[in-house]
Design an enzyme around this catalytic site. Sequence first.
Site, PDB file in Angstrom:
ATOM      1  N   HIS A   1       0.719  -1.299  -0.010  1.00 48.48           N
ATOM      2  CA  HIS A   1       0.023  -0.173  -0.016  1.00 48.48           C
ATOM      3  C   HIS A   1       0.830   1.228   0.000  1.00 48.48           C
ATOM      4  O   HIS A   1       0.597   2.205  -0.622  1.00 48.48           O
ATOM      5  CB  HIS A   1      -0.736   0.014   1.302  1.00 48.48           C
ATOM      6  CG  HIS A   1      -2.042   0.927   1.267  1.00 48.48           C
ATOM      7  ND1 HIS A   1      -2.087   2.142   1.843  1.00 48.48           N
ATOM      8  CD2 HIS A   1      -3.343   0.985   0.665  1.00 48.48           C
ATOM      9  CE1 HIS A   1      -3.178   2.937   1.565  1.00 48.48           C
ATOM     10  NE2 HIS A   1      -3.968   2.343   0.875  1.00 48.48           N
TER      11      HIS A   1
ATOM     12  N   HIS B   1      -4.976   6.194  -5.610  1.00 39.70           N
ATOM     13  CA  HIS B   1      -5.927   6.824  -4.902  1.00 39.70           C
ATOM     14  C   HIS B   1      -6.501   7.865  -5.987  1.00 39.70           C
ATOM     15  O   HIS B   1      -5.781   8.405  -6.899  1.00 39.70           O
ATOM     16  CB  HIS B   1      -5.505   7.265  -3.754  1.00 39.70           C
ATOM     17  CG  HIS B   1      -5.344   6.472  -2.670  1.00 39.70           C
ATOM     18  ND1 HIS B   1      -4.089   5.849  -2.501  1.00 39.70           N
ATOM     19  CD2 HIS B   1      -6.254   5.886  -1.729  1.00 39.70           C
ATOM     20  CE1 HIS B   1      -4.290   4.843  -1.336  1.00 39.70           C
ATOM     21  NE2 HIS B   1      -5.612   4.942  -1.174  1.00 39.70           N
TER      22      HIS B   1
ATOM     23  N   HIS C   1      -7.528  -1.871  -4.661  1.00 40.17           N
ATOM     24  CA  HIS C   1      -7.883  -2.507  -3.243  1.00 40.17           C
ATOM     25  C   HIS C   1      -8.482  -3.803  -2.904  1.00 40.17           C
ATOM     26  O   HIS C   1      -8.117  -4.661  -2.344  1.00 40.17           O
ATOM     27  CB  HIS C   1      -8.530  -1.318  -2.316  1.00 40.17           C
ATOM     28  CG  HIS C   1      -7.590  -0.080  -1.980  1.00 40.17           C
ATOM     29  ND1 HIS C   1      -7.691   0.898  -2.732  1.00 40.17           N
ATOM     30  CD2 HIS C   1      -7.037  -0.058  -0.867  1.00 40.17           C
ATOM     31  CE1 HIS C   1      -6.716   1.745  -2.291  1.00 40.17           C
ATOM     32  NE2 HIS C   1      -6.441   1.220  -1.071  1.00 40.17           N
TER      33      HIS C   1
ATOM     34  N   HIS D   1     -14.736   6.307   3.201  1.00 42.94           N
ATOM     35  CA  HIS D   1     -13.047   5.609   3.147  1.00 42.94           C
ATOM     36  C   HIS D   1     -12.116   6.717   4.242  1.00 42.94           C
ATOM     37  O   HIS D   1     -11.769   5.990   5.031  1.00 42.94           O
ATOM     38  CB  HIS D   1     -12.997   5.300   1.818  1.00 42.94           C
ATOM     39  CG  HIS D   1     -11.327   5.278   1.621  1.00 42.94           C
ATOM     40  ND1 HIS D   1     -10.392   6.295   1.098  1.00 42.94           N
ATOM     41  CD2 HIS D   1     -10.608   4.252   2.057  1.00 42.94           C
ATOM     42  CE1 HIS D   1      -9.284   5.728   0.959  1.00 42.94           C
ATOM     43  NE2 HIS D   1      -9.254   4.611   1.754  1.00 42.94           N
TER      44      HIS D   1
ATOM     45  N   HIS E   1     -10.390   6.325   8.061  1.00 39.53           N
ATOM     46  CA  HIS E   1      -8.811   6.181   8.183  1.00 39.53           C
ATOM     47  C   HIS E   1      -8.248   7.415   8.860  1.00 39.53           C
ATOM     48  O   HIS E   1      -7.774   6.969  10.066  1.00 39.53           O
ATOM     49  CB  HIS E   1      -8.115   6.789   6.763  1.00 39.53           C
ATOM     50  CG  HIS E   1      -7.801   5.616   5.725  1.00 39.53           C
ATOM     51  ND1 HIS E   1      -6.661   4.847   6.016  1.00 39.53           N
ATOM     52  CD2 HIS E   1      -8.510   4.873   4.868  1.00 39.53           C
ATOM     53  CE1 HIS E   1      -6.524   3.884   5.078  1.00 39.53           C
ATOM     54  NE2 HIS E   1      -7.748   3.989   4.281  1.00 39.53           N
TER      55      HIS E   1
ATOM     56  N   PHE F   1      -1.365   6.984   4.443  1.00 36.98           N
ATOM     57  CA  PHE F   1      -1.446   5.970   3.505  1.00 36.98           C
ATOM     58  C   PHE F   1      -0.093   5.148   3.321  1.00 36.98           C
ATOM     59  O   PHE F   1      -0.255   3.912   3.402  1.00 36.98           O
ATOM     60  CB  PHE F   1      -1.443   6.637   2.321  1.00 36.98           C
ATOM     61  CG  PHE F   1      -2.881   6.935   1.721  1.00 36.98           C
ATOM     62  CD1 PHE F   1      -4.172   6.573   2.274  1.00 36.98           C
ATOM     63  CD2 PHE F   1      -3.232   7.883   0.816  1.00 36.98           C
ATOM     64  CE1 PHE F   1      -5.239   7.133   1.937  1.00 36.98           C
ATOM     65  CE2 PHE F   1      -4.277   8.592   0.342  1.00 36.98           C
ATOM     66  CZ  PHE F   1      -5.532   8.023   0.866  1.00 36.98           C
TER      67      PHE F   1
ATOM     68  N   HIS G   1     -11.058  -1.885   4.574  1.00 36.98           N
ATOM     69  CA  HIS G   1     -11.234  -1.968   3.240  1.00 36.98           C
ATOM     70  C   HIS G   1     -12.015  -3.152   2.775  1.00 36.98           C
ATOM     71  O   HIS G   1     -12.507  -2.879   1.427  1.00 36.98           O
ATOM     72  CB  HIS G   1      -9.906  -1.950   2.460  1.00 36.98           C
ATOM     73  CG  HIS G   1      -9.254  -0.604   2.134  1.00 36.98           C
ATOM     74  ND1 HIS G   1      -9.492  -0.037   1.185  1.00 36.98           N
ATOM     75  CD2 HIS G   1      -8.582   0.271   2.949  1.00 36.98           C
ATOM     76  CE1 HIS G   1      -8.908   1.265   1.282  1.00 36.98           C
ATOM     77  NE2 HIS G   1      -8.548   1.388   2.306  1.00 36.98           N
TER      78      HIS G   1
END
Length: 585
Positions: free
Chosen positions: A176, A197, A206, A327, A331, A348, A361
Amino acid sequence: MASTVISQSALFSLPKTCQFRKKKPFSFVSKRAVSCKANSGKENKDESSSSSSSSLGSFDRRDVLLGLGSLYGATNLVADPFALAAPIFAPDLSQCGDANVPLRKSPGTNVSVHCCPPVSTNIIDFKPPRFTKTRTRQPAHLVSPDYVENFKEAIKRMKALDEKDPRSFTQQAKVHCAYCNSAYEQMGFPSQDLQVHNSWLFFPFHRLYLYFFERILGKLIDDPDFALPFWNWDDPDGMTIPDIYVDPLSPLYDAKRNPDHQPPVLVDLDYSSDKNLPRDDQIKANLCVMNSQMVHGTTTTTLFHGKEYRMGYSPDPGAGTIENGVHLSLHKWVGDPSQPLKEDMGNFYSAGYDPLFYAHHANIDRMWNLWKNGLKVPHCDFKDTDWLDSSFLFYDENANLVRARVGDCIDTKTLGYDYQQVELKWLEYECDPTPTTTGKAKNPLPATRNAFPILLDELVRVDVPRTKKSRNVVGEEDAGEQVVILQDIQLDRDSSVKFDVCINVTDDKKSIGPGHSEFVGSFTNIPHGHHHHGSKLNTHLSLPISKALKALQLEDEAKVVVTLVPKEGEGLVTVGNIKIGCIRD
């Protein structure tokens, strides 16, 4: 880029069902924005659109890209990016460099983090195997004790692997980091970063990432039927961090989580700062967010998946509603604010080091399944071959380096798994907004600034005109979705930022959120880096407003007043322009 924001939405007649959708032939002529009155696949030029053609039509576009890649990337000699459109190719691992991680307390300063996987000269093209049994991903708060023990053992064994093993937990977390913090460059375009992204690559990357992670875990415990759990944060019973992840002695635990958000604290799916709502109110607010984003915010393929991202494009063309919404909220909500870079989930580069990331995810992936098959109206994925042929590299359960295409993963059952069906309490949920006087909505508070670019150092209101063509189609069947388009959003990549977008606000003293008719969405950023684009992120945001226009009885108004409300990162964002348009897939 600003001149092509509207045209990057594939504006064609919306199909009734996916199987009747006709594949659009490739053309070297640039796509054009069309009015929402377009039908039968015919394109009608809108006032704000532009069109150009290329003389390269007689050549294979991939040969052109590979031959001119570095020249185009360095000098931008090709004016029309659509003329050289091609899928994003899997990166060259031998050219992987350290990931670029922005320092939170020193804007414009970056640190290098080594996220590169082992290099192999043997790449196998992935073909989904034939599965005799479909694996079922279950809600994490409902799994059995036996499942929990198997899951813990699988993660324990993954963490015990040599760190150089590409299947190890550390190497899997680095996957990632590498794809999201510019360890890779685009094949043929060394001046352009590869970023998964803020574009149409978000969901498929993902999905494939979790698939190989899941298969590795199953291999380690010799259980071919093993399936990851999903964090069912869209259901009231799953709106806390699942219990299986909170035991400090468990391999599923991660110390770098916000200590103020441990159970029984409920998640905030519209998170920007702690609101401390009573439990019942937080549940209602979360259900409203889900209804707003999944039912009304993803009416077209582009709004759901994000904007198209082809080889040679600058990264971050624009995220879809779910990526930019729940999403990122989760996070930010999970990440530890006391850590230098809000690790683990809050950045990230480090998100994959928290086992909870994969459950989060998995639920995001479940939203893709629900969007296509579980809502009131079925939706269709892109049919564009540049999306289907985009590819990534992963190591599989046998430590083989495989190249997987987007087209390999558009059906989870092809990958051998599905999701346990649970009640969707948000599907029919009425947000019960604070009553809005629609008569007043036609006389909103006046604009405060109309000169662009606009710095969001405080609440800002902007007059945004609407074309006559777009005003007379709101509410018509297959008429398209009205959208407010924020172009050239610029901010430091290391900034945690959020601002809300509303239309025709009549009272500045009223706190407006997802439950209000005037609220149309938000923009969110969590820190991530790039090599070739400096410390600045430049992206775009499209938010659907058809429902809001109808609720406020503004369908025929010649303009709307767009209000931007900073929630986090005040004074760190500029917006280059705001337009009203319409999109159809």
